[in-house]
Design an enzyme around this catalytic site. Sequence first.
Site, PDB file in Angstrom:
ATOM      1  N   ASN A 162       0.895  -1.073  -0.106  1.00  0.00           N
ATOM      2  CA  ASN A 162      -0.079   0.029   0.012  1.00  0.00           C
ATOM      3  C   ASN A 162       0.958   1.142  -0.052  1.00  0.00           C
ATOM      4  O   ASN A 162       1.457   1.482   1.089  1.00  0.00           O
ATOM      5  CB  ASN A 162      -1.035  -0.133   1.196  1.00  0.00           C
ATOM      6  CG  ASN A 162      -1.858   0.915   1.238  1.00  0.00           C
ATOM      7  OD1 ASN A 162      -2.411   1.087   2.416  1.00  0.00           O
ATOM      8  ND2 ASN A 162      -2.169   1.693   0.178  1.00  0.00           N
TER       9      ASN A 162
ATOM     10  N   ASN B 180      -6.735  10.448  -1.203  1.00  0.00           N
ATOM     11  CA  ASN B 180      -6.915   8.989  -2.127  1.00  0.00           C
ATOM     12  C   ASN B 180      -6.497   9.217  -3.692  1.00  0.00           C
ATOM     13  O   ASN B 180      -6.429  10.510  -4.048  1.00  0.00           O
ATOM     14  CB  ASN B 180      -8.148   8.571  -2.120  1.00  0.00           C
ATOM     15  CG  ASN B 180      -8.587   7.683  -0.758  1.00  0.00           C
ATOM     16  OD1 ASN B 180      -7.785   7.265  -0.186  1.00  0.00           O
ATOM     17  ND2 ASN B 180     -10.008   7.774  -0.452  1.00  0.00           N
TER      18      ASN B 180
ATOM     19  N   GLY C 229      -4.046   3.640   8.179  1.00  0.00           N
ATOM     20  CA  GLY C 229      -3.120   2.979   9.059  1.00  0.00           C
ATOM     21  C   GLY C 229      -1.839   2.585   8.536  1.00  0.00           C
ATOM     22  O   GLY C 229      -0.748   2.900   9.326  1.00  0.00           O
ATOM     23  N   ASN C 230      -1.776   2.206   7.174  1.00  0.00           N
ATOM     24  CA  ASN C 230      -0.209   1.929   6.634  1.00  0.00           C
ATOM     25  C   ASN C 230       0.358   3.277   6.529  1.00  0.00           C
ATOM     26  O   ASN C 230       1.651   3.255   6.772  1.00  0.00           O
ATOM     27  CB  ASN C 230      -0.477   1.057   5.318  1.00  0.00           C
ATOM     28  CG  ASN C 230      -0.840  -0.283   5.465  1.00  0.00           C
ATOM     29  OD1 ASN C 230      -0.444  -0.726   6.408  1.00  0.00           O
ATOM     30  ND2 ASN C 230      -1.991  -0.712   4.333  1.00  0.00           N
TER      31      ASN C 230
ATOM     32  N   CYS D  61      -4.413  -2.688   3.738  1.00  0.00           N
ATOM     33  CA  CYS D  61      -5.374  -1.674   4.053  1.00  0.00           C
ATOM     34  C   CYS D  61      -5.158  -1.673   5.793  1.00  0.00           C
ATOM     35  O   CYS D  61      -5.660  -2.707   6.274  1.00  0.00           O
ATOM     36  CB  CYS D  61      -6.671  -1.498   3.554  1.00  0.00           C
ATOM     37  SG  CYS D  61      -7.637  -0.290   4.308  1.00  0.00           S
ATOM     38  N   GLY D  62      -4.333  -0.836   6.275  1.00  0.00           N
ATOM     39  CA  GLY D  62      -4.256  -0.843   7.818  1.00  0.00           C
ATOM     40  C   GLY D  62      -5.529  -0.785   8.538  1.00  0.00           C
ATOM     41  O   GLY D  62      -5.698  -1.491   9.552  1.00  0.00           O
ATOM     42  N   THR D  63      -6.187   0.168   8.202  1.00  0.00           N
ATOM     43  CA  THR D  63      -7.523   0.442   8.875  1.00  0.00           C
ATOM     44  C   THR D  63      -8.648  -0.993   8.618  1.00  0.00           C
ATOM     45  O   THR D  63      -9.288  -1.166   9.606  1.00  0.00           O
ATOM     46  CB  THR D  63      -8.262   1.706   8.601  1.00  0.00           C
ATOM     47  OG1 THR D  63      -8.359   1.889   7.025  1.00  0.00           O
ATOM     48  CG2 THR D  63      -7.384   2.946   8.965  1.00  0.00           C
ATOM     49  N   GLY D  64      -8.628  -1.292   7.522  1.00  0.00           N
ATOM     50  CA  GLY D  64      -9.205  -2.541   7.078  1.00  0.00           C
ATOM     51  C   GLY D  64      -8.823  -3.510   7.863  1.00  0.00           C
ATOM     52  O   GLY D  64      -9.734  -4.476   8.484  1.00  0.00           O
TER      53      GLY D  64
END
Length: 267
Positions: free
Chosen positions: A13, A64, A74-75, A207-210
Amino acid sequence: MTGRFHKMHGLGNDFVIVDAREQEIELSAAKATAIADRHSGIGCDQLIILRPSEIADVRMQIFNADGSEVEACGNASRCVAKLIGEETRIETTGGIIIGNATADGAIVDMGAPRFEWQAIPLGYAMDVLNMPVGWEDLQNPSAVNVGNPHVIFFVDDSAIVELDRLGPMIEVDPLFPEKVNVNVAHITDGVIHLRVWERGVGLTQACGTGACATAVAAIKRGLVSSPVQVELPGGSLIISWQAGETIQMQGPTTYVFSGETDWSQFG
């Protein structure tokens, strides 16, 4: 105006990071889209602008690839923590994220998840742990806000879900007034295997938040226990969370290169 940038990624990412704390820079949505273009720009999933903060060490503005702004990433938070080093308090529109650099990446405190339907947000009230809705074979998801909105579907095999087709359909469904990130996951031997359609980006390597939202939903449903390993196409993250506490995410980061460019050529 010529400026310096960093190219980094967390599990594939990838980000263009611009430190605007000393030299102010304003980049429009159109410029962000042009910079993110992988053929005619620098290329990235998200453009990250670091700005001064009155309440933290740095404020992170996130564009984005389609030019839309989002609340948290997150990432990117791990990459920023690694770039700055030591403990870093990062202000986002989704809240304060605390990152600590490690030898190969960073550990970040992503804050507390939110489960109120208004906080996701949803278009109307419902049970967010077992939502009575579905899109074709994707049924009864969970919804969690971890600084940005996520909907999570637990399936038998996430690899065979047509996420490139269903993701954009669910992302813009009227049930989600601020759009939504779409996660499909299956669990094998206590490990979560996850794919994400990211709002405003599309399919991503990670996706960190994912990963955080999916882990939290799985823990609340009693499917896994904390800490849990989350396997994404780009690699793995370790997510820790207990009810009433904040989410801890640990994973690697990679510094790819730095460069200089004339920002006026974009957009």
